[in-house]
Design an enzyme around this catalytic site. Structure first.
Site, short mmCIF file in Angstrom:
data_model
loop_
_atom_site.label_atom_id
_atom_site.label_comp_id
_atom_site.label_asym_id
_atom_site.label_seq_id
_atom_site.Cartn_x
_atom_site.Cartn_y
_atom_site.Cartn_z
N ASP A 131 -0.76 -6.24 -0.06
CA ASP A 131 -1.20 -5.63 1.19
C ASP A 131 -2.72 -5.49 1.24
O ASP A 131 -3.36 -5.15 0.23
CB ASP A 131 -0.62 -4.21 1.32
CG ASP A 131 0.70 -4.19 2.06
OD1 ASP A 131 1.01 -5.16 2.78
OD2 ASP A 131 1.43 -3.19 1.92
N LYS A 154 -0.70 -9.51 3.03
CA LYS A 154 0.02 -8.99 4.20
C LYS A 154 -0.93 -8.09 4.97
O LYS A 154 -1.61 -7.24 4.39
CB LYS A 154 1.28 -8.22 3.81
CG LYS A 154 2.08 -7.72 5.05
CD LYS A 154 3.49 -7.29 4.69
CE LYS A 154 3.52 -5.98 3.96
NZ LYS A 154 3.02 -4.83 4.76
N GLU A 157 9.09 -3.93 10.94
CA GLU A 157 9.54 -2.66 10.38
C GLU A 157 10.03 -1.71 11.46
O GLU A 157 9.35 -1.45 12.45
CB GLU A 157 8.41 -1.99 9.60
CG GLU A 157 8.82 -0.66 8.96
CD GLU A 157 7.80 -0.12 7.97
OE1 GLU A 157 8.02 1.00 7.47
OE2 GLU A 157 6.78 -0.79 7.71
N ASP A 205 0.84 -1.20 0.00
CA ASP A 205 0.00 0.00 0.00
C ASP A 205 0.87 1.25 0.00
O ASP A 205 0.37 2.37 -0.09
CB ASP A 205 -1.00 0.01 1.15
CG ASP A 205 -0.37 -0.10 2.53
OD1 ASP A 205 0.87 -0.14 2.62
OD2 ASP A 205 -1.13 -0.14 3.52
N SER A 206 2.21 1.05 0.04
CA SER A 206 3.14 2.16 -0.20
C SER A 206 2.97 2.73 -1.60
O SER A 206 3.54 3.78 -1.92
CB SER A 206 4.58 1.69 0.00
OG SER A 206 4.83 0.47 -0.70
N GLU A 219 -1.33 -5.66 8.55
CA GLU A 219 -0.71 -4.97 9.69
C GLU A 219 -1.55 -5.21 10.94
O GLU A 219 -2.78 -5.05 10.91
CB GLU A 219 -0.63 -3.46 9.41
CG GLU A 219 0.31 -3.09 8.28
CD GLU A 219 0.44 -1.59 8.11
OE1 GLU A 219 0.06 -0.83 9.04
OE2 GLU A 219 0.93 -1.15 7.06
#
Length: 273
Positions: free
Chosen positions: A92, A122, A191, A53-54, A124
């Protein structure tokens, strides 16, 4: 000095990643958001390609990843899928799509898998999202966890600084990592946390631990490809190693093109039909 890399033809899967952890082979992971870049990374031999999502930062120019939508992740993921043959493809789950309602989270996860052809997702978050993560894994979708600095929680942190410096936060991170493993996650990204803590977690768990700004005592590394290629001069955190200076190469190439067009040097008659 040039280094020759022997590319492996075997497809990277979740099971292959587990074997890499067991044998001590380090795992390479990079982001991609489009077909062309994905093809280049795959041919370069990277083990895992993450549609992060970067994309919100490097492709859309947002200050955070929060505005990225489900549809945008599906678009980028499907574009990358068409360029990947060997690497494991991970996408993501963007902000708000895995947020405490396991059935809604599963529906969003299925939409990404169907819409992109991804092989894993992925997510978070730790203990707070365990019901969602377990529901997604139970449906047959491999999940990579993400702990430490979690960009989707930037406003809760108040910035993008180093996480888990206090013993209380470090202990929660240890517990969350263990809970994610027990829930069935096949790997975890850590991270921007102290290297000692990251190494401790990697040594204590049986699943691969991928670091970004988490030192070298983990099972693999991930970087945003635009950072690795030196495409952004305004972003140079300590953990980024720039393997190229594409900022200069691209801007110089564009400048040369502009000059040639204005001086009527391009196109030459050899370039006419």
């Amino acid at each position: 000095m040039s280094v020759t890399i022997e590319l492996k033809s075997n497809k990277v899967t979740v099971a292959v990643m587990r074997k890499m952890k067991a044998t001590g082979e380090k795992i390479s992971m990079l982001t991609a958001y489009d077909f062309t870049m994905a093809s280049l990374l795959d041919q370069g031999g990277v083990d895992v390609i993450l549609v992060g999502d970067s994309a919100g930062n490097v492709m859309a120019g947002y200050d955070t990843t929060l505005p990225v939508t489900l549809d945008q992740m599906i678009y980028h993921g499907a574009s990358v899928r068409r360029g990947v043959k060997r690497a494991l493809l991970v996408v993501d789950m963007p902000f708000g799509t895995c947020c405490g309602n396991p059935y809604d989270s599963l529906a969003n996860a299925v939409a990404i898998m169907k819409g992109t052809g991804a092989e894993a997702l992925k997510i978070e978050g730790g203990e707070e999202l365990l019901p969602d993560i377990k529901k997604i894994i139970a449906a047959g979708i491999p999940v990579m966890g993400h702990l430490g600095l979690m960009p989707q929680s930037v406003h809760r942190y108040g910035g993008f600084g180093l996480r888990a410096q206090s013993e209380a936060e470090a202990e929660k991170l240890r517990r969350d990592a263990l809970l994610l493993q027990e829930a069935g996650c096949f790997a975890i990204t850590l991270e921007k946390i102290p290297a000692g803590l990251a190494g401790e977690i990697a040594a204590s768990l049986s699943i691969p631990i991928i670091g970004i700004g988490a030192g070298g005592n983990v099972d693999g590394q991930v970087l945003v490809v635009h950072d690795l290629l030196g495409m952004n001069r305004d972003f140079s955190p300590k953990f980024v190693r720039k393997y190229a200076d594409l900022y200069s190469i691209i801007t110089e190439a564009v400048s040369g093109y502009v000059s040639d067009v204005k001086s009527i040097k391009f196109p030459s008659q050899d370039e006419w039909y």
